[in-house]
Every structure is written in structure tokens, then in C-alpha cells.
Design an enzyme around this catalytic site. Structure first.
Site, PDB file in Angstrom:
ATOM      1  N   SER A 184       0.798  -1.338  -0.179  1.00  8.15           N
ATOM      2  CA  SER A 184       0.142  -0.037  -0.087  1.00  8.15           C
ATOM      3  C   SER A 184       0.835   1.400   0.088  1.00  8.15           C
ATOM      4  O   SER A 184       1.655   1.408  -0.997  1.00  8.15           O
ATOM      5  CB  SER A 184      -0.857   0.030   1.048  1.00  8.15           C
ATOM      6  OG  SER A 184      -1.906   0.876   0.994  1.00  8.15           O
ATOM      7  N   ASP A 338      -9.913  -3.724  -5.459  1.00 15.77           N
ATOM      8  CA  ASP A 338      -9.093  -2.608  -4.883  1.00 15.77           C
ATOM      9  C   ASP A 338      -8.985  -1.595  -5.661  1.00 15.77           C
ATOM     10  O   ASP A 338      -8.941  -1.452  -6.773  1.00 15.77           O
ATOM     11  CB  ASP A 338      -7.479  -3.328  -4.690  1.00 15.77           C
ATOM     12  CG  ASP A 338      -6.677  -2.451  -4.092  1.00 15.77           C
ATOM     13  OD1 ASP A 338      -7.049  -1.266  -3.432  1.00 15.77           O
ATOM     14  OD2 ASP A 338      -5.330  -2.528  -4.205  1.00 15.77           O
ATOM     15  N   HIS A 368      -8.110  -4.722  -0.988  1.00 16.39           N
ATOM     16  CA  HIS A 368      -6.851  -3.966  -0.302  1.00 16.39           C
ATOM     17  C   HIS A 368      -6.564  -4.281   0.866  1.00 16.39           C
ATOM     18  O   HIS A 368      -7.595  -4.310   1.893  1.00 16.39           O
ATOM     19  CB  HIS A 368      -7.067  -2.168  -0.781  1.00 16.39           C
ATOM     20  CG  HIS A 368      -5.940  -1.629  -0.359  1.00 16.39           C
ATOM     21  ND1 HIS A 368      -5.053  -1.440  -1.399  1.00 16.39           N
ATOM     22  CD2 HIS A 368      -5.425  -0.806   0.929  1.00 16.39           C
ATOM     23  CE1 HIS A 368      -4.089  -0.577  -0.887  1.00 16.39           C
ATOM     24  NE2 HIS A 368      -4.386  -0.244   0.352  1.00 16.39           N
TER      25      HIS A 368
END
Length: 398
Positions: A184, A338, A368
């Protein structure tokens, strides 16, 4: 605080999740995901309440919830030590087994939008990589925004990396086998660090960058993945923009303008559309109901409010070809469900167009943040182990 408050807030979180989130067919273990999302929403609501009454920051409860549960056992196969470098905590994982030769060195930056997450929350991931890859893993506890202002997170990650690269001999690490990795926003930091290190010829060259569902640009919040997964837990489209504002320590007054790309001028859009555009996303990723958005007008005040998200530190996808072509071999994970999926796809294309070798793993049922749940047994998701095993196999192939 009334003892009734906690169950009441959780009930509100459950109701919010039920009426506002979407769990598309094919997503990994939807009921489990719905429960976790309800917890996260409840933590955010509780944080807002506690901030209103002056008890703590709205991020405090979220940080506690997402700090993970540390393993209850020592790992007999690893030597784990903590230290600080320029006030930045590091945790270093080394296999206890005497090395037969030089080992790989893996630097890992955790996710959390630059505002939450910790070394502890990603303990299981780093232990797994250290053992399965017979590698030295350095987990970096960069200081969090907004208390530690942007772009301090990049400096913390860079300084930690420089420390490691200058002390490879101490850790029996091969200077030709250094991997910079993260998930991320941590993958964003890894990308930026790799770009910065290109300027330092005195240090070993990075062997590879390994990026798990990276967020790499603040130019276009209308890409297909943003539209398709706008209401998919645990990272809603609106939450992306909100966390950007929290990260930059700004009030989200122009949040809707940013979500509709009104912070980007026509000249800037034209300049970067060769790299960031829905037209560059493969057609197979548009079949899940993507509809090209209606163009919106530019608002200079929106640009001024969040101009930092168009800087190269925040948006490394916008780096020039002269930089991209020098980057090391790259491993990229994308997840179908995501909002940041297309950031990874666009970066993959940019790297390949510039002659950089890319190994790509696409989790067709992943969402995600799924890797953060790795290692919790029945509380984990099936796709998280598949992603970690794919990463391990890639590192072991280097």
C-alpha cells in the site's frame, strides 16, 4: 464513557457497512471481510466521538485496532532485534541458522496510509519472509502523520535503507541482493526510495523492488478500479481521499473536488495522460461495469489545497522516463477488488515500456490490505497466504 457506547458504536458500524459497502461476487470470504470492515468503521466513529469530547485524536482508536496482535511465542528459528536509526525504530529479523554464504537483504515498509500501521502489525509477514527466503528482513517503523508531518515518512524510510545498505557486512548480506519492498503506502515509499537511490552511485544497486497493491498517484481518482471498487471494503474510494487529507494534516474541505479530479488542470492532465489514463488500463479490467466519467471543470482552489499529492514523492508514477528506465527489476501485486488496482497496472506498463523486467501477480479474489491479515489462522484470508507465497517464490528466484 457509558458502557453502552461500545456496542452501540459497533452496531452503527455494522449498519453502515451493510448499507454502504459492496461485496462483489468472487471476493475472498465476504462475511469475514464484512465483520472486519464493521470493526474498522466502528473504530473511526468512536475516534470521532472521543476527539469531540477531547479525549484523544480520531486516529488513536483506529491505530489501536489496526496495530495487530503480536505473536505469543518467540520464533526459535530467528534472531530478532530492535534498534533506532535517527529516531526511527527498526526491527531486524535474521535466521539463526549460520549462513552458508551471503544472504538476501529485504527492507520492508508497512502500509497504513502513512497515518497508522506499525512494525508489530506486520510482524508475522516479516517473520515469514525471513524464514522462507533465508533472508535478513528490516522492518521500518517510520513515524506517522500528522504528528510527524509529510514528507517525513519518505526521509525515515530512506534513512533506514541507507543505514542497512551501509552495514550489510554486519548482517552477512550480499550487496547484490537487496530488495526494497512494502504494501500500500509502504509500496509507494519503496518506489520513491528506489528512485532516490538511483542518484547515489556510492551505494550498492538495488536488486529488485517488491510492491504489494501500491498507491502511486494522486492525479486520477476516476480510473476504472476506483469506479468499480468505490464501495468495496476495506478501502472505499472516499476513504482514500479522506486519508490523503489526514496524511497531509489538512481539512477535507475539497474532498469531493479531488474525487472528481477538479484539482488537476487541463494542461497537467494532457501532460500525464500518456502515463495515467483509463485508456491504458487493459480492457479485461473494464468489463465489470466501468463507465467513462463525465469530464469536470478545473478548480484552482482544489489544486492549491492538495498540490502535494501531485509531487513525485506522493505520485512516483509521474516520474520521467529517464528515471523509470533505470529502476531495478520489479515484482507487483494487484488485487481485483481494490481501488488502487489500476495504479499497479499503470506502473507495470510504464516499467515494461521502459525495458524494466516485471513479475506480476494478480489476486483475483483479493482486496486492499488483505496481506495485513496474514498469519492469524482462521481469522486470515486464503488469498493473503497465496500473495505471500508468490512474493517468497519471487524473492527466492533472484
Amino acid at each position: 464513557i457509558s458502557p453502552v457506547l461500545i456496542p452501540a458504536v459497533f452496531l452503527v458500524g455494522v449498519l453502515y457497512d451493510f448499507f454502504n459497502s459492496e461485496l462483489p461476487p468472487g471476493i475472498d470470504q465476504p462475511l469475514k471481510l464484512r465483520f472486519y470492515n464493521s470493526l474498522m468503521i466502528s473504530a473511526m466513529i468512536a475516534g470521532k466521538i472521543l476527539q469531540k469530547v477531547g479525549i484523544c485524536s480520531d486516529l488513536t482508536i483506529l491505530r489501536i485496532l489496526l496495530n495487530g496482535i503480536p505473536p505469543f511465542w518467540r520464533d526459535s528459528k530467528l534472531l530478532i532485534k530492535d534498534l533506532k536509526v535517527d529516531e526511527v525504530p527498526l526491527r531486524i529479523y535474521q535466521p539463526k541458522r549460520p549462513p552458508t554464504g551471503k544472504r538476501r537483504g529485504i527492507v520492508y515498509f508497512h502500509g497504513g496510509a502513512g497515518t497508522f500501521g506499525s512494525i508489530r502489525a506486520f510482524e508475522r509477514i516479516c517473520r515469514y519472509m525471513a524464514k522462507k527466503c533465508n533472508s535478513v528482513v528490516v522492518s521500518v517503523g517510520y513515524r506517522l502523520a500528522p504528528e510527524h508531518p509529510y514528507p517525513g515518512q519518505y526521509s525515515d524510510c530512506l534513512n533506514a535503507t541507507l543505514y542497512f545498505m551501509r552495514n550489510l557486512e554486519e548482517y552477512h548480506v550480499d550487496p547484490a541482493l537487496i530488495i526494497i519492498s512494502g504494501d500500500s503506502c509502504g509500496a509507494n515509499f519503496a518506489t520513491v526510495v528506489c528512485q532516490i537511490l538511483l542518484k547515489n552511485q556510492a551505494l550498492p544497486k538495488v536488486r529488485a523492488q517488491a510492491l504489494l497493491y501500491p498507491g502511486l498517484q494522486g492525479l486520477d481518482f476516476q480510473l476504472p478500479s476506483y469506479q468499480q471498487n468505490a464501495s468495496v471494503p476495506i478501502l472505499f474510494r472516499k476513504l482514500v481521499a479522506y486519508l490523503c487529507f489526514r496524511y497531509l494534516n489538512k481539512e477535507p474541505t475539497v474532498l469531493q473536488d479531488v474525487l472528481h479530479n477538479r484539482h488537476v488542470s487541463e494542461s497537467m492532465r494532457r501532460k500525464y495522460e500518456k502515463w495515467v489514463s483509463a485508456d491504458l488500463v487493459p480492457d479485461e479490467f473494464k468489463i465489470r461495469g466501468y463507465v467513462p466519467p463525465t469530464p469536470t471543470s478545473y478548480k484552482p482552489e482544489a489544486h492549491e489545497a492538495v498540490k502535494e499529492i501531485l509531487e513525485l514523492t506522493f505520485s512516483p508514477l509521474l516520474a520521467e522516463d529517464s528515471v523509470i528506465c533505470q529502476l531495478p527489476e520489479t515484482y507487483i501485486v494487484t488485487c481485483e477488488f481494490d481501488v488502487l488496482r489500476d495504479d499497479g497496472l499503470l506502473y507495470k506498463k510504464r516499467l515494461e515500456d521502459n525495458g524494466v523486467q516485471v513479475t506480476w501477480y494478480h489476486s483475483e479474489s483479493g482486496f486492499h490490505g488483505i496481506v495485513a491479515f496474514f498469519g492469524y489462522g482462521i481469522f486470515s484470508f486464503l488469498s493473503s497466504k497465496k500473495i505471500l507465497d508468490s512474493l517468497v517464490n519471487y524473492i527466492n528466484s533472484l
